[in-house]
Design a protein around this motif. Structure first.
Motif, mmCIF file in Angstrom:
data_model
loop_
_atom_site.group_PDB
_atom_site.id
_atom_site.type_symbol
_atom_site.label_atom_id
_atom_site.label_comp_id
_atom_site.label_asym_id
_atom_site.label_seq_id
_atom_site.Cartn_x
_atom_site.Cartn_y
_atom_site.Cartn_z
ATOM 1 N N ARG A 163 -21.821 37.388 -42.833
ATOM 2 C CA ARG A 163 -20.954 36.359 -42.243
ATOM 3 C C ARG A 163 -19.537 36.880 -41.966
ATOM 4 O O ARG A 163 -18.834 36.354 -41.122
ATOM 5 N N HIS A 164 -19.116 37.946 -42.662
ATOM 6 C CA HIS A 164 -17.808 38.545 -42.380
ATOM 7 C C HIS A 164 -17.785 39.176 -40.995
ATOM 8 O O HIS A 164 -16.724 39.352 -40.409
ATOM 9 N N GLN A 172 -20.311 38.269 -38.491
ATOM 10 C CA GLN A 172 -20.981 37.387 -37.530
ATOM 11 C C GLN A 172 -20.910 35.966 -38.086
ATOM 12 O O GLN A 172 -21.600 35.629 -39.042
ATOM 13 N N GLN A 173 -20.065 35.134 -37.510
ATOM 14 C CA GLN A 173 -19.785 33.806 -38.048
ATOM 15 C C GLN A 173 -21.014 32.911 -38.212
ATOM 16 O O GLN A 173 -21.076 32.111 -39.127
ATOM 17 N N ASP A 174 -22.022 33.046 -37.336
ATOM 18 C CA ASP A 174 -23.188 32.175 -37.406
ATOM 19 C C ASP A 174 -24.320 32.752 -38.258
ATOM 20 O O ASP A 174 -25.401 32.184 -38.323
ATOM 21 N N SER A 196 -25.294 33.060 -44.775
ATOM 22 C CA SER A 196 -24.343 33.574 -45.767
ATOM 23 C C SER A 196 -25.028 34.365 -46.881
ATOM 24 O O SER A 196 -24.367 35.082 -47.617
ATOM 25 N N SER A 250 -10.847 37.688 -48.606
ATOM 26 C CA SER A 250 -12.242 37.415 -48.904
ATOM 27 C C SER A 250 -12.787 38.529 -49.787
ATOM 28 O O SER A 250 -12.261 39.627 -49.820
#
Length: 123
Positions: A57-58, A60-62, A65, A111
């Motif tokens: 997710r870091h 590729q937002q979609d 997770s 993060s």
């Protein structure tokens, strides 16, 4: 972290050592992104490159997770407020922080990721 550390496992062995369970409970090995950059070493120090395990997710937002990827990254922190393109030109180094101030300093509000290092010859 300070000083030196090691990660001498080969790329395939490291990938197997970083196996995880995804959201459905399946055992998965993380995808290596840029594996050709990784070089095993017994002498890794600040500003050198080393393997990092992080959530997809870091990148590729979609993405799910629970998915993990391995990347070879440079040891050190680039603060979120640093705006120039080349972090190697920073005038100060942020590879270490003090435990009593790390939660209050803006430089260390980032993060999380996992650094892959060896302790006593075992990952």
């Amino acid at each position: 972290m300070c000083g030196r550390t090691a990660c001498s496992l080969g790329a395939d062995s490291l990938r197997r050592a970083c196996a995880y369970r995804d959201r459905r409970g399946r055992r998965r090995e993380p995808e290596w992104i840029g594996a050709e950059r990784y070089r095993p070493s017994y002498n890794k120090g600040p500003q050198s490159s080393g393997p990092v395990l992080l959530s997809r997710r870091h990148l590729q937002q979609d993405a799910d997770s629970s998915e993990r990827v391995l990347m070879d990254m440079r040891w050190g922190l680039v603060p979120s407020w640093y705006k120039q393109d080349d972090p190697s030109k920073m005038l100060f180094k942020t590879s270490n922080c003090r435990s009593d101030t790390m939660l209050s300093k803006a430089s260390y509000k980032v993060s999380c990721c996992w650094l892959c290092v060896q302790l006593g010859g075992i990952l």
